[in-house]
Design a protein around this motif. Structure first.
Motif, PDB file in Angstrom:
ATOM      1  N   LYS A  34      31.194 -24.142 -43.223  1.00  0.00           N
ATOM      2  CA  LYS A  34      30.041 -23.460 -43.832  1.00  0.00           C
ATOM      3  C   LYS A  34      28.932 -23.443 -42.798  1.00  0.00           C
ATOM      4  O   LYS A  34      28.476 -24.507 -42.361  1.00  0.00           O
ATOM      5  N   VAL A  35      28.506 -22.262 -42.387  1.00  0.00           N
ATOM      6  CA  VAL A  35      27.545 -22.147 -41.283  1.00  0.00           C
ATOM      7  C   VAL A  35      26.278 -21.430 -41.763  1.00  0.00           C
ATOM      8  O   VAL A  35      26.354 -20.358 -42.374  1.00  0.00           O
ATOM      9  N   LEU A  36      25.140 -22.049 -41.475  1.00  0.00           N
ATOM     10  CA  LEU A  36      23.844 -21.417 -41.696  1.00  0.00           C
ATOM     11  C   LEU A  36      23.210 -21.159 -40.336  1.00  0.00           C
ATOM     12  O   LEU A  36      22.954 -22.108 -39.576  1.00  0.00           O
ATOM     13  N   VAL A  37      22.989 -19.907 -40.021  1.00  0.00           N
ATOM     14  CA  VAL A  37      22.349 -19.520 -38.764  1.00  0.00           C
ATOM     15  C   VAL A  37      20.875 -19.288 -39.043  1.00  0.00           C
ATOM     16  O   VAL A  37      20.519 -18.536 -39.952  1.00  0.00           O
ATOM     17  N   VAL A  38      20.019 -19.943 -38.262  1.00  0.00           N
ATOM     18  CA  VAL A  38      18.581 -19.816 -38.471  1.00  0.00           C
ATOM     19  C   VAL A  38      17.974 -19.133 -37.252  1.00  0.00           C
ATOM     20  O   VAL A  38      18.007 -19.673 -36.143  1.00  0.00           O
ATOM     21  N   ASP A  39      17.463 -17.943 -37.459  1.00  0.00           N
ATOM     22  CA  ASP A  39      16.869 -17.164 -36.363  1.00  0.00           C
ATOM     23  C   ASP A  39      15.386 -17.506 -36.271  1.00  0.00           C
ATOM     24  O   ASP A  39      14.605 -17.187 -37.176  1.00  0.00           O
ATOM     25  N   ILE A  40      14.992 -18.157 -35.174  1.00  0.00           N
ATOM     26  CA  ILE A  40      13.559 -18.468 -34.998  1.00  0.00           C
ATOM     27  C   ILE A  40      13.008 -17.740 -33.775  1.00  0.00           C
ATOM     28  O   ILE A  40      12.029 -18.180 -33.172  1.00  0.00           O
ATOM     29  N   ASP A  41      13.641 -16.624 -33.428  1.00  0.00           N
ATOM     30  CA  ASP A  41      13.150 -15.779 -32.339  1.00  0.00           C
ATOM     31  C   ASP A  41      12.501 -14.536 -32.952  1.00  0.00           C
ATOM     32  O   ASP A  41      13.172 -13.773 -33.658  1.00  0.00           O
ATOM     33  N   GLN A  62       7.480 -16.362 -43.248  1.00  0.00           N
ATOM     34  CA  GLN A  62       6.855 -16.933 -44.454  1.00  0.00           C
ATOM     35  C   GLN A  62       7.122 -18.441 -44.556  1.00  0.00           C
ATOM     36  O   GLN A  62       6.255 -19.193 -45.011  1.00  0.00           O
ATOM     37  N   LEU A  63       8.311 -18.873 -44.135  1.00  0.00           N
ATOM     38  CA  LEU A  63       8.608 -20.310 -44.209  1.00  0.00           C
ATOM     39  C   LEU A  63       7.701 -21.098 -43.265  1.00  0.00           C
ATOM     40  O   LEU A  63       7.132 -22.132 -43.640  1.00  0.00           O
ATOM     41  N   VAL A  64       7.564 -20.598 -42.044  1.00  0.00           N
ATOM     42  CA  VAL A  64       6.704 -21.281 -41.057  1.00  0.00           C
ATOM     43  C   VAL A  64       5.251 -21.283 -41.524  1.00  0.00           C
ATOM     44  O   VAL A  64       4.545 -22.300 -41.412  1.00  0.00           O
ATOM     45  N   MET A  65       4.791 -20.153 -42.058  1.00  0.00           N
ATOM     46  CA  MET A  65       3.407 -20.066 -42.538  1.00  0.00           C
ATOM     47  C   MET A  65       3.151 -21.069 -43.658  1.00  0.00           C
ATOM     48  O   MET A  65       2.099 -21.722 -43.704  1.00  0.00           O
ATOM     49  N   LEU A  99       6.708 -13.256 -36.836  1.00  0.00           N
ATOM     50  CA  LEU A  99       6.777 -14.676 -36.469  1.00  0.00           C
ATOM     51  C   LEU A  99       6.018 -14.934 -35.173  1.00  0.00           C
ATOM     52  O   LEU A  99       5.525 -16.041 -34.944  1.00  0.00           O
ATOM     53  N   ALA A 100       5.887 -13.912 -34.331  1.00  0.00           N
ATOM     54  CA  ALA A 100       5.166 -14.072 -33.067  1.00  0.00           C
ATOM     55  C   ALA A 100       3.699 -14.421 -33.290  1.00  0.00           C
ATOM     56  O   ALA A 100       3.052 -15.050 -32.457  1.00  0.00           O
TER      57      ALA A 100
END
Ligand SMILES: Nc1ncnc2c1ncn2[C@@H]1O[C@H](COP(=O)(O)OP(=O)(O)O)[C@@H](O)[C@H]1O
Ligand SMILES: [Mg+2]
Length: 102
Positions: A34-41, A62-65, A99-100
């Motif tokens: 089970k793979v969760l890929v998290v894009d933080i770029d 929104q999560l980071v904010m 996100l930038a």
């Protein structure tokens, strides 16, 4: 027991996105993980590869904010940011250009 694999390098064009997509898909499709890929770029190329289109649900922005403002985040909000790509059998949290500025 879960493992976290972080693929990061300040330099662009060195294969981060390609490695992330292929490693994730190989673990999911070939190894049955089970793979969760998290894009933080904020360039969000990985999210594009996975077919992400804005749908009104939260992205990494929104999560980071929320974490920045409240110092914490509820699990239900994180879960609402998870999408699924059937072809690669990957769950993922997408990024976007906003996100930038977060
Ligand atoms: N192992 C590889 N061999 C040849 N080309 C590759 C390889 N990995 C990535 N590439 C190509 O290099 C370019 C940059 O890769 P990318 O994953 O987008 O880099 P990054 O995410 O680090 O900016 C893309 O055109 C990609 O197709
Ligand atoms: Mg990239």
């Amino acid at each position: 027991m879960s493992n976290i694999i972080c693929i990061c390098n300040q330099k662009g064009g060195v294969g981060k996105t390609t490695t992330c997509y292929n490693l994730g898909a190989a673990l999911a499709l070939n190894e049955g993980k089970k793979v969760l890929v998290v894009d933080i770029d904020p360039q969000a190329n990985l999210s594009d590869y996975l077919g992400f289109e804005p749908d009104g649900q939260p992205t990494m922005t929104q999560l980071v904010m929320e974490i920045a403002v409240n110092g914490m985040i509820g699990m239900s909000k994180v879960q609402s940011a998870v999408r699924y790509n059937e072809r690669a059998n990957l769950h993922y949290i997408p990024s976007d250009i906003n996100l930038a500025g977060s």
